[in-house]
Enzyme design. Structure first.
Site, PDB file in Angstrom:
ATOM      1  N   LYS A  99      -9.682   3.269 -15.080  1.00  0.00           N
ATOM      2  CA  LYS A  99     -10.934   3.770 -14.514  1.00  0.00           C
ATOM      3  C   LYS A  99     -11.028   5.290 -14.603  1.00  0.00           C
ATOM      4  O   LYS A  99     -12.018   5.841 -15.059  1.00  0.00           O
ATOM      5  CB  LYS A  99     -11.076   3.349 -13.034  1.00  0.00           C
ATOM      6  CG  LYS A  99     -10.981   1.855 -12.788  1.00  0.00           C
ATOM      7  CD  LYS A  99     -11.108   1.512 -11.304  1.00  0.00           C
ATOM      8  CE  LYS A  99      -9.990   2.079 -10.451  1.00  0.00           C
ATOM      9  NZ  LYS A  99      -8.658   1.492 -10.669  1.00  0.00           N
ATOM     10  N   ARG A 125     -14.035  -0.515  -2.339  1.00  0.00           N
ATOM     11  CA  ARG A 125     -12.829  -1.327  -2.523  1.00  0.00           C
ATOM     12  C   ARG A 125     -12.777  -2.479  -1.537  1.00  0.00           C
ATOM     13  O   ARG A 125     -11.811  -3.239  -1.561  1.00  0.00           O
ATOM     14  CB  ARG A 125     -11.606  -0.435  -2.272  1.00  0.00           C
ATOM     15  CG  ARG A 125     -10.892   0.058  -3.531  1.00  0.00           C
ATOM     16  CD  ARG A 125      -9.732   0.902  -3.046  1.00  0.00           C
ATOM     17  NE  ARG A 125      -8.653   1.088  -3.961  1.00  0.00           N
ATOM     18  CZ  ARG A 125      -8.554   2.103  -4.824  1.00  0.00           C
ATOM     19  NH1 ARG A 125      -9.524   2.963  -4.968  1.00  0.00           N
ATOM     20  NH2 ARG A 125      -7.463   2.228  -5.558  1.00  0.00           N
ATOM     21  N   ARG A 154       2.615   6.691 -15.750  1.00  0.00           N
ATOM     22  CA  ARG A 154       1.471   7.606 -15.591  1.00  0.00           C
ATOM     23  C   ARG A 154       1.895   8.974 -15.061  1.00  0.00           C
ATOM     24  O   ARG A 154       2.724   9.080 -14.177  1.00  0.00           O
ATOM     25  CB  ARG A 154       0.465   6.990 -14.605  1.00  0.00           C
ATOM     26  CG  ARG A 154      -0.602   7.994 -14.136  1.00  0.00           C
ATOM     27  CD  ARG A 154      -1.813   7.315 -13.589  1.00  0.00           C
ATOM     28  NE  ARG A 154      -1.569   6.554 -12.374  1.00  0.00           N
ATOM     29  CZ  ARG A 154      -2.506   5.809 -11.793  1.00  0.00           C
ATOM     30  NH1 ARG A 154      -3.721   5.731 -12.296  1.00  0.00           N
ATOM     31  NH2 ARG A 154      -2.218   5.140 -10.699  1.00  0.00           N
ATOM     32  N   ARG A 173       2.438  10.691  -9.215  1.00  0.00           N
ATOM     33  CA  ARG A 173       2.026  10.295  -7.873  1.00  0.00           C
ATOM     34  C   ARG A 173       3.161   9.574  -7.147  1.00  0.00           C
ATOM     35  O   ARG A 173       3.817   8.724  -7.736  1.00  0.00           O
ATOM     36  CB  ARG A 173       0.804   9.379  -7.965  1.00  0.00           C
ATOM     37  CG  ARG A 173      -0.458  10.142  -8.291  1.00  0.00           C
ATOM     38  CD  ARG A 173      -1.598   9.239  -8.679  1.00  0.00           C
ATOM     39  NE  ARG A 173      -1.762   8.081  -7.810  1.00  0.00           N
ATOM     40  CZ  ARG A 173      -2.763   7.211  -7.936  1.00  0.00           C
ATOM     41  NH1 ARG A 173      -3.667   7.382  -8.879  1.00  0.00           N
ATOM     42  NH2 ARG A 173      -2.855   6.187  -7.133  1.00  0.00           N
ATOM     43  N   ARG A 192      -0.329  -2.390  -3.872  1.00  0.00           N
ATOM     44  CA  ARG A 192      -1.662  -1.973  -4.319  1.00  0.00           C
ATOM     45  C   ARG A 192      -2.360  -3.113  -5.062  1.00  0.00           C
ATOM     46  O   ARG A 192      -3.572  -3.299  -4.924  1.00  0.00           O
ATOM     47  CB  ARG A 192      -1.550  -0.719  -5.195  1.00  0.00           C
ATOM     48  CG  ARG A 192      -1.208   0.503  -4.341  1.00  0.00           C
ATOM     49  CD  ARG A 192      -0.630   1.629  -5.154  1.00  0.00           C
ATOM     50  NE  ARG A 192      -1.543   2.104  -6.165  1.00  0.00           N
ATOM     51  CZ  ARG A 192      -1.173   2.844  -7.203  1.00  0.00           C
ATOM     52  NH1 ARG A 192       0.099   3.177  -7.351  1.00  0.00           N
ATOM     53  NH2 ARG A 192      -2.056   3.257  -8.066  1.00  0.00           N
TER      54      ARG A 192
HETATM   55  P1  ADP Z   1      -6.876   3.906 -12.864  1.00  0.00           P
HETATM   56  O1  ADP Z   1      -7.716   5.120 -12.590  1.00  0.00           O
HETATM   57  O2  ADP Z   1      -7.694   2.669 -13.051  1.00  0.00           O
HETATM   58  O3  ADP Z   1      -5.789   3.713 -11.827  1.00  0.00           O
HETATM   59  P2  ADP Z   1      -5.822   5.437 -15.153  1.00  0.00           P
HETATM   60  O4  ADP Z   1      -7.032   5.824 -15.898  1.00  0.00           O
HETATM   61  O5  ADP Z   1      -5.137   6.479 -14.360  1.00  0.00           O
HETATM   62  O6  ADP Z   1      -6.119   4.128 -14.244  1.00  0.00           O
HETATM   63  O7  ADP Z   1      -4.796   4.792 -16.220  1.00  0.00           O
HETATM   64  C1  ADP Z   1      -3.510   4.315 -15.804  1.00  0.00           C
HETATM   65  C2  ADP Z   1      -2.458   4.704 -16.846  1.00  0.00           C
HETATM   66  O8  ADP Z   1      -2.658   3.942 -18.051  1.00  0.00           O
HETATM   67  C3  ADP Z   1      -2.500   6.147 -17.272  1.00  0.00           C
HETATM   68  O9  ADP Z   1      -1.165   6.572 -17.516  1.00  0.00           O
HETATM   69  C4  ADP Z   1      -3.323   6.156 -18.566  1.00  0.00           C
HETATM   70  O10 ADP Z   1      -2.941   7.213 -19.436  1.00  0.00           O
HETATM   71  C5  ADP Z   1      -2.981   4.794 -19.152  1.00  0.00           C
HETATM   72  N1  ADP Z   1      -4.115   4.143 -19.819  1.00  0.00           N
HETATM   73  C6  ADP Z   1      -5.426   4.152 -19.452  1.00  0.00           C
HETATM   74  N2  ADP Z   1      -6.175   3.388 -20.288  1.00  0.00           N
HETATM   75  C7  ADP Z   1      -5.314   2.861 -21.201  1.00  0.00           C
HETATM   76  C8  ADP Z   1      -5.473   1.981 -22.332  1.00  0.00           C
HETATM   77  N3  ADP Z   1      -6.675   1.479 -22.657  1.00  0.00           N
HETATM   78  N4  ADP Z   1      -4.367   1.670 -23.045  1.00  0.00           N
HETATM   79  C9  ADP Z   1      -3.143   2.159 -22.704  1.00  0.00           C
HETATM   80  N5  ADP Z   1      -2.927   2.994 -21.652  1.00  0.00           N
HETATM   81  C10 ADP Z   1      -3.999   3.336 -20.907  1.00  0.00           C
HETATM   82  P1  ADP Z   2      -5.610   3.614  -8.334  1.00  0.00           P
HETATM   83  O1  ADP Z   2      -4.656   4.168  -9.317  1.00  0.00           O
HETATM   84  O2  ADP Z   2      -5.097   2.433  -7.602  1.00  0.00           O
HETATM   85  O3  ADP Z   2      -6.972   3.382  -8.890  1.00  0.00           O
HETATM   86  P2  ADP Z   2      -6.653   5.607  -6.474  1.00  0.00           P
HETATM   87  O4  ADP Z   2      -6.302   6.955  -6.944  1.00  0.00           O
HETATM   88  O5  ADP Z   2      -8.041   5.128  -6.642  1.00  0.00           O
HETATM   89  O6  ADP Z   2      -5.603   4.612  -7.133  1.00  0.00           O
HETATM   90  O7  ADP Z   2      -6.290   5.458  -4.941  1.00  0.00           O
HETATM   91  C1  ADP Z   2      -5.042   5.853  -4.413  1.00  0.00           C
HETATM   92  C2  ADP Z   2      -4.925   5.411  -2.958  1.00  0.00           C
HETATM   93  O8  ADP Z   2      -5.961   6.048  -2.177  1.00  0.00           O
HETATM   94  C3  ADP Z   2      -5.139   3.917  -2.708  1.00  0.00           C
HETATM   95  O9  ADP Z   2      -3.950   3.153  -2.891  1.00  0.00           O
HETATM   96  C4  ADP Z   2      -5.591   3.928  -1.233  1.00  0.00           C
HETATM   97  O10 ADP Z   2      -4.515   4.125  -0.356  1.00  0.00           O
HETATM   98  C5  ADP Z   2      -6.482   5.176  -1.189  1.00  0.00           C
HETATM   99  N1  ADP Z   2      -7.911   4.886  -1.499  1.00  0.00           N
HETATM  100  C6  ADP Z   2      -8.635   5.384  -2.541  1.00  0.00           C
HETATM  101  N2  ADP Z   2      -9.893   4.912  -2.520  1.00  0.00           N
HETATM  102  C7  ADP Z   2      -9.977   4.091  -1.441  1.00  0.00           C
HETATM  103  C8  ADP Z   2     -11.012   3.288  -0.881  1.00  0.00           C
HETATM  104  N3  ADP Z   2     -12.249   3.239  -1.434  1.00  0.00           N
HETATM  105  N4  ADP Z   2     -10.727   2.557   0.220  1.00  0.00           N
HETATM  106  C9  ADP Z   2      -9.504   2.597   0.802  1.00  0.00           C
HETATM  107  N5  ADP Z   2      -8.486   3.324   0.327  1.00  0.00           N
HETATM  108  C10 ADP Z   2      -8.706   4.079  -0.786  1.00  0.00           C
END
Ligand code: ADP
Ligand code: ADP
Ligand code: ZN
Length: 217
Positions: free
Chosen positions: A13, A87, A126, A160, A171
């Site tokens: 995302k 969420r 990541r 992180r 999660r």
């Molecule tokens: P989210 O925001 O949904 O938690 P991220 O965008 O941070 O996910 O992506 C999670 C990890 O996977 C990061 O290390 C990113 O570089 C990698 N990643 C994201 N999209 C892809 C993909 N299509 N193929 C392989 N690795 C990916």
């Molecule tokens: P992800 O890689 O899972 O997409 P995020 O960066 O979106 O992680 O979120 C990290 C943490 O922040 C979550 O595990 C949760 O603890 C908190 N968080 C983020 N967005 C929300 C939300 N909309 N509702 C509740 N907790 C949240």
């Protein structure tokens, strides 16, 4: 245009939101990034959410809804990409009320689907830019110029504390139990599309752009 990206932790995302931000001038609203900024600043809110985040649990709906409410009205003209909110069902309901009150519509809800084993692998490798939050990966996505963030040019990166195999399980459980139940709602309103998040990053972007472009025609 206003869109919502949905998907489990590690689905991509944030990666996709940053690209759409660059190409279309929409503003990414990442609740995870907002909470991490609160923690880094040492604010009362940051201290309050620290333990919950590190345990991989969800922060309370009240806190999250207030956080988004403080931002959304100001983005009416620019367009936004919601990443990480809503969420839970109460968050989705509150978002609906907020949008109606401000005369804003959600044009697309895009779900990124990724197999569970792959998510763990993505999250474990990541790392992110300390300044802008752009995500990279040890094996799948290194910055084009080693050590330099492609988005903002910064040279400091962080991992992180919640990106470890143990917390990932909590999660993912939170995603299945609390977030997935919001999908049927968006399905009935007809704005939901699914994209194969297992594809390469560029291909996922192309699929998302195809969805965004359809609505223009
Ligand atoms: P989210 O925001 O949904 O938690 P991220 O965008 O941070 O996910 O992506 C999670 C990890 O996977 C990061 O290390 C990113 O570089 C990698 N990643 C994201 N999209 C892809 C993909 N299509 N193929 C392989 N690795 C990916
Ligand atoms: P992800 O890689 O899972 O997409 P995020 O960066 O979106 O992680 O979120 C990290 C943490 O922040 C979550 O595990 C949760 O603890 C908190 N968080 C983020 N967005 C929300 C939300 N909309 N509702 C509740 N907790 C949240
Ligand atoms: Zn950066």
């Amino acid at each position: 245009m206003n869109i919502l990206l949905l998907g489990p932790p590690g689905a991509g995302k944030g990666t996709q939101a940053k690209r759409l931000e660059e190409r279309y001038g929409m503003v990414q609203l990442s609740t995870g990034d907002m909470l991490r900024a609160e923690r880094a600043s040492g604010s009362a809110l940051g201290k309050q959410v620290q333990a919950i985040m590190d345990a991989g649990k969800l922060v309370s709906d009240d806190i999250m809804i207030a956080l988004i409410a403080s931002q959304i009205a100001g983005l009416k003209d620019k367009g936004f990409i919601l990443d990480g909110f809503p969420r839970t069902v109460p968050q989705a309901e509150a978002l609906d009320v907020m949008l109606k009150k401000n005369g804003i519509t959600l044009d697309h809800v895009i779900e990124l689907t990724v197999d569970e084993e792959v998510l763990v692998d993505r999250i474990s490798g990541r790392f992110s830019c300390k300044k802008c939050g752009a995500s990279y990966h040890d094996r799948y996505h290194q910055p084009k110029q080693a050590g330099i963030c492609e988005v903002c040019g910064n040279t400091e990166f962080i991992r992180r504390p919640d990106d470890n195999a143990e917390t990932v399980k909590a999660r993912l459980a939170a995603y299945h139990q609390q977030t997935q139940p919001i999908l049927p709602y968006y399905r009935t309103t007809g704005v939901l599309s699914s994209v194969d998040g297992m594809a390469e990053i560029d291909e996922v972007t192309r699929q998302i752009e195809a969805i965004l472009n359809k609505s223009k025609g």
